[in-house]
Design an enzyme around this catalytic site. Structure first.
Site, PDB file in Angstrom:
ATOM      1  CB  ILE A 295      -1.043   0.190   1.132  1.00  0.00           C
ATOM      2  CG1 ILE A 295      -0.057  -0.560   2.664  1.00  0.00           C
ATOM      3  CG2 ILE A 295      -2.143  -0.908   0.933  1.00  0.00           C
ATOM      4  CD1 ILE A 295       0.702   0.628   3.232  1.00  0.00           C
ATOM      5  CB  ALA A 296       4.372   1.818   0.632  1.00  0.00           C
ATOM      6  NE  ARG A 297       4.593   7.137  -4.202  1.00  0.00           N
ATOM      7  CZ  ARG A 297       3.831   7.675  -3.455  1.00  0.00           C
ATOM      8  NH1 ARG A 297       2.541   6.751  -2.981  1.00  0.00           N
ATOM      9  NH2 ARG A 297       3.363   8.723  -2.916  1.00  0.00           N
TER      10      ARG A 297
ATOM     11  CD  GLU B 215       0.006   3.899  -8.703  1.00  0.00           C
ATOM     12  OE1 GLU B 215      -0.358   5.061  -8.610  1.00  0.00           O
ATOM     13  OE2 GLU B 215       0.575   3.321  -7.998  1.00  0.00           O
TER      14      GLU B 215
ATOM     15  CG  HIS C 226      -2.330   5.201  -5.614  1.00  0.00           C
ATOM     16  ND1 HIS C 226      -1.217   5.347  -6.165  1.00  0.00           N
ATOM     17  CD2 HIS C 226      -2.394   5.612  -4.311  1.00  0.00           C
ATOM     18  CE1 HIS C 226      -0.391   5.873  -5.217  1.00  0.00           C
ATOM     19  NE2 HIS C 226      -1.238   6.315  -4.204  1.00  0.00           N
TER      20      HIS C 226
HETATM   21  C1  8YV Z   1      -2.723   9.339  -2.745  1.00  0.00           C
HETATM   22  C2  8YV Z   1      -0.220   8.824  -1.893  1.00  0.00           C
HETATM   23  O1  8YV Z   1      -3.629   8.731  -3.450  1.00  0.00           O
HETATM   24  O2  8YV Z   1      -0.100   9.869   0.255  1.00  0.00           O
HETATM   25  C3  8YV Z   1       0.412   9.273  -0.605  1.00  0.00           C
HETATM   26  O3  8YV Z   1       1.741   9.600  -0.915  1.00  0.00           O
HETATM   27  O4  8YV Z   1       0.061   8.406  -2.826  1.00  0.00           O
HETATM   28  C4  8YV Z   1      -1.889   8.770  -1.858  1.00  0.00           C
HETATM   29  O5  8YV Z   1      -2.342   9.034  -0.762  1.00  0.00           O
HETATM   30  C5  8YV Z   1      -2.385  10.692  -3.663  1.00  0.00           C
HETATM   31  O6  8YV Z   1      -1.254  11.451  -2.836  1.00  0.00           O
HETATM   32  C6  8YV Z   1      -3.376  11.361  -3.860  1.00  0.00           C
HETATM   33  O7  8YV Z   1      -3.214  12.522  -4.376  1.00  0.00           O
END
Ligand code: 8YV
Length: 317
Positions: free
Chosen positions: A233-235, A264, A282
């Site tokens: 759930i990170a990158r 993505e 995402h």
């Molecule tokens: C968001 C994210 O989907 O916090 C992050 O780094 O990747 C996600 O929470 C994204 O930033 C929404 O704009």
């Protein structure tokens, strides 16, 4: 005249957009067909940029905005912004730390349960009309129990801790790796990612990706093993995606729950037909509650920076 703001990604909360529109002249770059021409026309007047964690901002774009006073990341991941470059320019880069912790942790656990219990595959089985055609219980393979799984967390920051709390409530022994031991958490620290993977039934990625590209590769997946699940759930770029696809295809890991991907919105096509993979677009922070809180933090950062103050959420100044 209202200060001019450049917005790189849509914000889906009407009240936040109303406030933005009331306070600023908002240039929504994602709506423009010729973005380069748009920047050439408006770049010199832009005082603030709002961007997403995954989108960030390039150094080239920062260079085209001479009046820029703040980059407000609507997210917590700042790996798509060159923080050293912004710092050298004296430019505040802000993030929404704390706003999305609970929802991201919820989705991590949700994806893990969905994957090990085959929730998405079971849903497809019914929607595809397969149950009446295959009513015998053996038509669906038995699932795996989540409660009590050994959960290994990569990154014991805010999100990692929230995942740990939830996993512990399910009776899961939790261990973690990070750049250093965290003396204020009750979980076992494992210095080496490979060892953590080999001791875990589920490896959950909750780390910043700034300097961790491809840390989960074939070797780590083999250590996780054929009974192990990977949750991200990170990158996406934390994982070598080709290695992951191959490990799943060959049954060298048991399954994966993925909210993030390397490129993505493109998802490796091989994953689409795998029943032991649960996919999300995402979406971990995508709730009304969290996106409202994130939007308010972005508004605060803009207000502070444009008033000549150091934004509270600044990482670079
Ligand atoms: C968001 C994210 O989907 O916090 C992050 O780094 O990747 C996600 O929470 C994204 O930033 C929404 O704009």
């Amino acid at each position: 005249m209202k200060p001019e703001v450049l917005q790189l990604n849509p914000i889906l909360i009407p009240s936040i957009n109303e406030k933005l529109n009331a306070r600023y002249l908002v240039h929504r770059l994602y709506e423009q067909r010729d973005r380069d021409a748009y920047i050439r026309e408006h770049g010199r007047n832009i005082q603030a940029v709002i961007t997403g964690g995954h989108t960030g901002i390039s150094n080239a774009l920062m260079d085209q905005l001479p009046a820029l006073k703040v980059v407000a990341v609507n997210g917590v991941g700042t790996d798509a912004v060159d923080l050293a470059y912004a710092r050298a320019r004296g430019l505040p880069v802000t993030a929404t730390f704390g706003a999305l912790t609970e929802d991201v942790a919820d989705l991590a656990i949700g994806l893990l349960i969905a994957t090990c219990r085959g929730v998405c595959a079971g849903d497809r089985f019914i929607r595809d009309g397969m149950w009446p055609r295959h009513p015998q219980p053996s038509a669906i393979p038995l699932a795996r129990r989540f409660s009590g799984m050994r959960v290994g967390i990569v990154g014991m920051g805010r999100v990692g801790r929230a995942i740990a709390t939830r996993a512990a409530a399910f009776g899961c022994p939790v261990s973690y790796t990070d750049l250093r031991v965290m003396t204020d958490v009750p979980y076992a620290f494992v210095a080496d990612l490979r060892t953590l993977a080999s001791q875990s039934d589920a490896l959950v990625l909750a780390a910043a990706a700034d300097q961790a590209q491809g840390i989960v590769n074939a070797d780590i997946l083999d250590a996780l093993g054929s009974q192990g699940f990977l949750i991200n759930i990170a990158r996406g770029k934390l994982v070598n995606e080709l290695d992951l696809v191959e490990a799943l295809r060959a049954g060298r890991i048991a399954g994966a729950g993925l909210d993030v991907f390397v490129d993505e919105p493109n998802v490796p096509v091989e994953l689409l037909s795998m029943d032991n993979v649960s996919l999300q677009a995402h979406r971990a922070s995508a709730t009304v509650e969290t996106r409202t809180a994130m939007g308010e933090m972005v508004l605060d950062s803009l207000e502070q920076a444009l008033a000549g103050l150091r934004p509270e959420a600044s990482l670079t100044t």
